[in-house]
Design a protein around this motif. Structure first.
Motif, PDB file in Angstrom:
ATOM      1  N   ALA A   1       0.827  -1.200   0.000  1.00 14.58           N
ATOM      2  CA  ALA A   1       0.000   0.000   0.000  1.00 14.58           C
ATOM      3  C   ALA A   1       0.867   1.258   0.000  1.00 14.58           C
ATOM      4  CB  ALA A   1      -0.923  -0.008   1.218  1.00 14.58           C
ATOM      5  N   GLY A   2       1.963   1.240   0.754  1.00 14.54           N
ATOM      6  CA  GLY A   2       2.833   2.410   0.846  1.00 14.54           C
ATOM      7  C   GLY A   2       3.489   2.745  -0.483  1.00 14.54           C
ATOM      8  N   TRP A   3       4.051   1.742  -1.127  1.00 13.50           N
ATOM      9  CA  TRP A   3       4.750   2.006  -2.388  1.00 13.50           C
ATOM     10  C   TRP A   3       3.769   2.231  -3.546  1.00 13.50           C
ATOM     11  CZ3 TRP A   3       9.342   3.819  -2.593  1.00 13.50           C
ATOM     12  CH2 TRP A   3      10.242   3.545  -1.565  1.00 13.50           C
ATOM     13  N   THR A   4       2.582   1.690  -3.441  1.00 16.33           N
ATOM     14  CA  THR A   4       1.543   2.031  -4.425  1.00 16.33           C
ATOM     15  C   THR A   4       1.168   3.497  -4.311  1.00 16.33           C
ATOM     16  OG1 THR A   4       0.647  -0.226  -4.402  1.00 16.33           O
ATOM     17  CG2 THR A   4      -0.805   1.527  -5.211  1.00 16.33           C
ATOM     18  N   GLY A   5       1.053   3.964  -3.073  1.00 21.02           N
ATOM     19  CA  GLY A   5       0.781   5.383  -2.854  1.00 21.02           C
ATOM     20  C   GLY A   5       1.903   6.260  -3.370  1.00 21.02           C
ATOM     21  N   TYR A   6       3.145   5.806  -3.180  1.00 22.12           N
ATOM     22  CA  TYR A   6       4.311   6.544  -3.700  1.00 22.12           C
ATOM     23  C   TYR A   6       4.238   6.650  -5.223  1.00 22.12           C
ATOM     24  CZ  TYR A   6       9.218   7.299  -5.071  1.00 22.12           C
ATOM     25  OH  TYR A   6      10.370   7.774  -5.659  1.00 22.12           O
ATOM     26  N   PHE A   7       3.913   5.537  -5.901  1.00 21.75           N
ATOM     27  CA  PHE A   7       3.824   5.531  -7.365  1.00 21.75           C
ATOM     28  C   PHE A   7       2.733   6.486  -7.853  1.00 21.75           C
ATOM     29  CE2 PHE A   7       1.755   3.866 -11.196  1.00 21.75           C
ATOM     30  CZ  PHE A   7       2.820   3.879 -12.074  1.00 21.75           C
ATOM     31  N   ILE A   8       1.578   6.461  -7.185  1.00 18.49           N
ATOM     32  CA  ILE A   8       0.461   7.318  -7.607  1.00 18.49           C
ATOM     33  C   ILE A   8       0.804   8.790  -7.425  1.00 18.49           C
ATOM     34  CG2 ILE A   8      -1.915   7.975  -7.058  1.00 18.49           C
ATOM     35  CD1 ILE A   8      -2.417   5.022  -6.359  1.00 18.49           C
ATOM     36  N   LEU A   9       1.363   9.132  -6.280  1.00 21.37           N
ATOM     37  CA  LEU A   9       1.678  10.542  -6.002  1.00 21.37           C
ATOM     38  C   LEU A   9       2.746  11.072  -6.960  1.00 21.37           C
ATOM     39  CD1 LEU A   9       1.650  10.587  -2.091  1.00 21.37           C
ATOM     40  CD2 LEU A   9      -0.040  11.576  -3.643  1.00 21.37           C
ATOM     41  N   ARG A  10       3.801  10.284  -7.211  1.00 17.53           N
ATOM     42  CA  ARG A  10       4.848  10.745  -8.131  1.00 17.53           C
ATOM     43  C   ARG A  10       4.329  10.832  -9.574  1.00 17.53           C
ATOM     44  NH1 ARG A  10      11.072  10.176  -7.128  1.00 17.53           N
ATOM     45  NH2 ARG A  10      10.788  11.705  -8.803  1.00 17.53           N
ATOM     46  N   SER A  11       3.445   9.921  -9.918  1.00 11.77           N
ATOM     47  CA  SER A  11       2.861   9.971 -11.265  1.00 11.77           C
ATOM     48  C   SER A  11       2.020  11.226 -11.441  1.00 11.77           C
ATOM     49  CB  SER A  11       2.000   8.727 -11.506  1.00 11.77           C
ATOM     50  OG  SER A  11       2.788   7.558 -11.471  1.00 11.77           O
ATOM     51  N   LEU A  12       1.192  11.532 -10.448  1.00  9.46           N
ATOM     52  CA  LEU A  12       0.362  12.740 -10.526  1.00  9.46           C
ATOM     53  C   LEU A  12       1.225  13.996 -10.567  1.00  9.46           C
ATOM     54  CD1 LEU A  12      -2.480  11.807  -8.001  1.00  9.46           C
ATOM     55  CD2 LEU A  12      -2.617  11.871 -10.503  1.00  9.46           C
ATOM     56  N   SER A  13       2.339  13.976  -9.808  1.00 13.67           N
ATOM     57  CA  SER A  13       3.236  15.125  -9.805  1.00 13.67           C
ATOM     58  C   SER A  13       3.846  15.332 -11.199  1.00 13.67           C
ATOM     59  CB  SER A  13       4.343  14.921  -8.774  1.00 13.67           C
ATOM     60  OG  SER A  13       5.299  15.960  -8.851  1.00 13.67           O
ATOM     61  N   GLY A  14       4.251  14.234 -11.866  1.00 14.52           N
ATOM     62  CA  GLY A  14       4.831  14.340 -13.201  1.00 14.52           C
ATOM     63  C   GLY A  14       3.823  14.828 -14.225  1.00 14.52           C
ATOM     64  N   PHE A  15       2.608  14.291 -14.171  1.00 12.04           N
ATOM     65  CA  PHE A  15       1.584  14.711 -15.122  1.00 12.04           C
ATOM     66  C   PHE A  15       1.210  16.177 -14.942  1.00 12.04           C
ATOM     67  CE2 PHE A  15       0.146  10.061 -15.335  1.00 12.04           C
ATOM     68  CZ  PHE A  15       0.939   9.836 -16.448  1.00 12.04           C
ATOM     69  N   SER A  16       1.218  16.624 -13.681  1.00 15.53           N
ATOM     70  CA  SER A  16       0.879  18.034 -13.445  1.00 15.53           C
ATOM     71  C   SER A  16       1.941  18.969 -14.017  1.00 15.53           C
ATOM     72  CB  SER A  16       0.724  18.294 -11.940  1.00 15.53           C
ATOM     73  OG  SER A  16       1.962  18.118 -11.272  1.00 15.53           O
ATOM     74  N   ASN A  17       3.170  18.427 -14.220  1.00 17.54           N
ATOM     75  CA  ASN A  17       4.258  19.222 -14.819  1.00 17.54           C
ATOM     76  C   ASN A  17       4.504  18.854 -16.285  1.00 17.54           C
ATOM     77  OD1 ASN A  17       5.495  20.892 -12.529  1.00 17.54           O
ATOM     78  ND2 ASN A  17       5.370  18.845 -11.613  1.00 17.54           N
ATOM     79  N   SER A  18       3.498  18.185 -16.883  1.00 16.66           N
ATOM     80  CA  SER A  18       3.538  17.841 -18.316  1.00 16.66           C
ATOM     81  C   SER A  18       4.777  17.033 -18.690  1.00 16.66           C
ATOM     82  CB  SER A  18       3.469  19.118 -19.171  1.00 16.66           C
ATOM     83  OG  SER A  18       2.313  19.876 -18.862  1.00 16.66           O
ATOM     84  N   MET A  19       5.076  15.999 -17.889  1.00 20.85           N
ATOM     85  CA  MET A  19       6.274  15.191 -18.147  1.00 20.85           C
ATOM     86  C   MET A  19       6.023  14.103 -19.192  1.00 20.85           C
ATOM     87  SD  MET A  19       8.517  16.607 -16.268  1.00 20.85           S
ATOM     88  CE  MET A  19       9.833  15.425 -16.348  1.00 20.85           C
ATOM     89  N   GLY A  20       4.771  13.809 -19.507  1.00 22.80           N
ATOM     90  CA  GLY A  20       4.475  12.807 -20.522  1.00 22.80           C
ATOM     91  C   GLY A  20       4.464  11.392 -19.967  1.00 22.80           C
ATOM     92  N   LEU A  21       4.137  10.417 -20.833  1.00 24.11           N
ATOM     93  CA  LEU A  21       4.011   9.021 -20.405  1.00 24.11           C
ATOM     94  C   LEU A  21       5.343   8.416 -19.984  1.00 24.11           C
ATOM     95  CD1 LEU A  21       1.463   7.657 -23.056  1.00 24.11           C
ATOM     96  CD2 LEU A  21       1.053   8.241 -20.664  1.00 24.11           C
ATOM     97  N   VAL A  22       6.446   8.947 -20.517  1.00 25.07           N
ATOM     98  CA  VAL A  22       7.742   8.402 -20.129  1.00 25.07           C
ATOM     99  C   VAL A  22       7.996   8.559 -18.633  1.00 25.07           C
ATOM    100  CG1 VAL A  22       9.085  10.514 -20.503  1.00 25.07           C
ATOM    101  CG2 VAL A  22      10.164   8.257 -20.869  1.00 25.07           C
ATOM    102  N   TRP A  23       7.313   9.507 -18.045  1.00 26.74           N
ATOM    103  CA  TRP A  23       7.443   9.715 -16.582  1.00 26.74           C
ATOM    104  C   TRP A  23       6.950   8.483 -15.824  1.00 26.74           C
ATOM    105  CZ3 TRP A  23       9.864  12.826 -13.351  1.00 26.74           C
ATOM    106  CH2 TRP A  23       9.448  12.883 -12.014  1.00 26.74           C
ATOM    107  N   LEU A  24       5.923   7.798 -16.396  1.00 26.76           N
ATOM    108  CA  LEU A  24       5.414   6.595 -15.738  1.00 26.76           C
ATOM    109  C   LEU A  24       6.481   5.508 -15.680  1.00 26.76           C
ATOM    110  CD1 LEU A  24       1.769   6.184 -17.111  1.00 26.76           C
ATOM    111  CD2 LEU A  24       2.491   6.844 -14.806  1.00 26.76           C
ATOM    112  N   VAL A  25       7.268   5.383 -16.773  1.00 29.12           N
ATOM    113  CA  VAL A  25       8.344   4.390 -16.791  1.00 29.12           C
ATOM    114  C   VAL A  25       9.370   4.715 -15.709  1.00 29.12           C
ATOM    115  CG1 VAL A  25      10.170   3.344 -18.188  1.00 29.12           C
ATOM    116  CG2 VAL A  25       7.991   4.006 -19.258  1.00 29.12           C
ATOM    117  N   HIS A  26       9.754   5.981 -15.642  1.00 24.01           N
ATOM    118  CA  HIS A  26      10.714   6.434 -14.635  1.00 24.01           C
ATOM    119  C   HIS A  26      10.162   6.183 -13.224  1.00 24.01           C
ATOM    120  CE1 HIS A  26      13.602   8.951 -12.520  1.00 24.01           C
ATOM    121  NE2 HIS A  26      12.591   9.707 -12.060  1.00 24.01           N
ATOM    122  N   THR A  27       8.909   6.536 -13.011  1.00 25.63           N
ATOM    123  CA  THR A  27       8.305   6.368 -11.674  1.00 25.63           C
ATOM    124  C   THR A  27       8.157   4.901 -11.314  1.00 25.63           C
ATOM    125  OG1 THR A  27       7.071   8.431 -11.981  1.00 25.63           O
ATOM    126  CG2 THR A  27       6.295   6.936 -10.262  1.00 25.63           C
ATOM    127  N   ALA A  28       7.779   4.075 -12.294  1.00 28.57           N
ATOM    128  CA  ALA A  28       7.656   2.641 -12.032  1.00 28.57           C
ATOM    129  C   ALA A  28       9.000   2.044 -11.639  1.00 28.57           C
ATOM    130  CB  ALA A  28       7.096   1.932 -13.274  1.00 28.57           C
TER     131      ALA A  28
END
Length: 360
Positions: free
Chosen positions: A24-51
């Motif tokens: 649950a903790g690391w799932t929350g980490y992934f979601i929060l970092r993903s939302l942070s990247g999308f809010s800064n227009s980082m694109g889908l590649v940010w998901l790979v980096h965050t994963a």
């Protein structure tokens, strides 16, 4: 709720609880970092980096947990020092992987060097230190809870043992005198009286052994046992022993420690009946008073019973009764001794009114 395991305390299965919290903790980490990247227009590649970072953090903390399980058993100073070293090493590895991921997926032109690889170490150290603090916090809480439960069990066992000890401290003089009286009756060839006395003694001893030493019985059962005991003593003292019972019907269901009153009757016989040629009267009164029961054992002897608590020859005596009442009721009881208007000695016991099912 039972189907998802919520019918038992969460930390009853520590292994299951760890994996649930870890995931649950690391799932929350992934979601929060993903939302942070999308809010800064980082694109889908940010998901790979965050994963990749999430998988790295998940794996590193599993290794940390494996080490911490061994470190937690050490002395506190070594636990602190070695845990800090583990967090530093893990943060260094995390920072290197994070920097490599940034250079690979987000900034291909980023120049890599020792300082660059460690550029994220502070944030990664803070993240892993927080994870370590949470890990130790939960485990120390569980250890403390376990220690408290163990102490409560030990205290309960000690209390039970003390109650049993107090309960078994029956006056050996009673048994000696009764057997001596039976022996005398046999020598006088009064076999019927001897058999009757032996049968009553057997019934009384059977009762003392059949009941759990820490159990409570109803006042009605206690009174029947007292009458059986008095029948034995009355064969010794005959008309010199004159017992009187006045038990209000409202009190007969009240529960109290078994054989609580017998030592009081025994002491009254010893100090009021035995010294007098005419014997003495003994009154056992029980009345309901509000949410409690008042029990009085009184005699019309010489009031020498006031010395019972200080006399080592009285067996359980008043000190034993006080201890048993304290063990059974804590501060929710009353105990008093006094000279009465009959010229004798009274012991007054006040206990909460308890029944077998609930208190009323």
């Amino acid at each position: 709720m039972a189907g998802v395991g919520l019918d038992q305390p969460f930390f009853d299965d520590k292994n299951r609880a760890f994996w649930i919290l870890q995931s649950a903790g690391w799932t929350g980490y992934f979601i929060l970092r993903s939302l942070s990247g999308f809010s800064n227009s980082m694109g889908l590649v940010w998901l790979v980096h965050t994963a990749l970072l999430t998988a790295t953090g998940y794996s590193l903390t599993l290794l940390m947990a494996s080490l911490f399980r061994r470190l937690i058993a050490m002395k506190p100073i070594w636990t602190l020092v070695l845990s800090l070293a583990v967090v530093v090493l893990a943060a260094t590895a995390f920072s290197i992987i994070e920097t490599w991921s940034v250079a690979t997926f987000l900034k291909p032109n980023l120049e890599l060097g020792p300082r660059t690889y460690l550029s994220a170490i502070l944030l990664d150290f803070a993240l892993l230190a927080a994870w370590a603090a949470l890990y130790y916090g939960i485990n120390y809480f569980l250890l403390l809870e376990s220690e408290i439960k163990q102490r409560e069990r030990l205290e309960s066992q000690a209390s039970t043992a003390q109650l049993a000890m107090l309960r078994y401290q029956l006056n050996p003089h009673f048994l000696f005198n009764t057997l001596n009286s039976i022996s005398t009756l046999v020598l006088l060839k009064q076999t019927e009286r001897a058999n009757a006395m032996l049968a009553r003694l057997s019934s009384f001893l059977r009762y003392t052994l059949a009941n759990e030493p820490t159990a409570k019985v109803t006042l009605a059962q206690e009174v029947e046992t007292l009458k059986l005991y008095l029948e034995i003593e009355k064969m010794r003292f005959e008309d010199r022993l004159r017992p009187h019972f006045k038990i209000e019907p409202e009190t007969i269901g009240a529960r109290l420690p078994s054989l609580l009153l017998q030592p009081l009757i025994e002491n009254a016989i010893k100090y009021a009946v035995t010294p007098s040629e005419d014997g003495a009267d003994i009154w056992i009164n029980a009345t309901r008073q509000g949410q409690g029961v008042r029990i009085e054992v009184a005699d019309n002897g010489s009031a020498e019973g006031a010395d019972l608590s200080a006399s080592p020859s009285t067996g359980v005596g008043l000190a034993n009764i006080r201890d048993r009442l304290t063990q059974a009721y804590g501060p929710a009881h009353g105990f008093a001794t006094q000279e009465n208007d009959k010229g004798g000695f009274s012991v007054i016991v006040e206990i909460p009114y308890e029944t077998g099912d609930k208190d009323t």
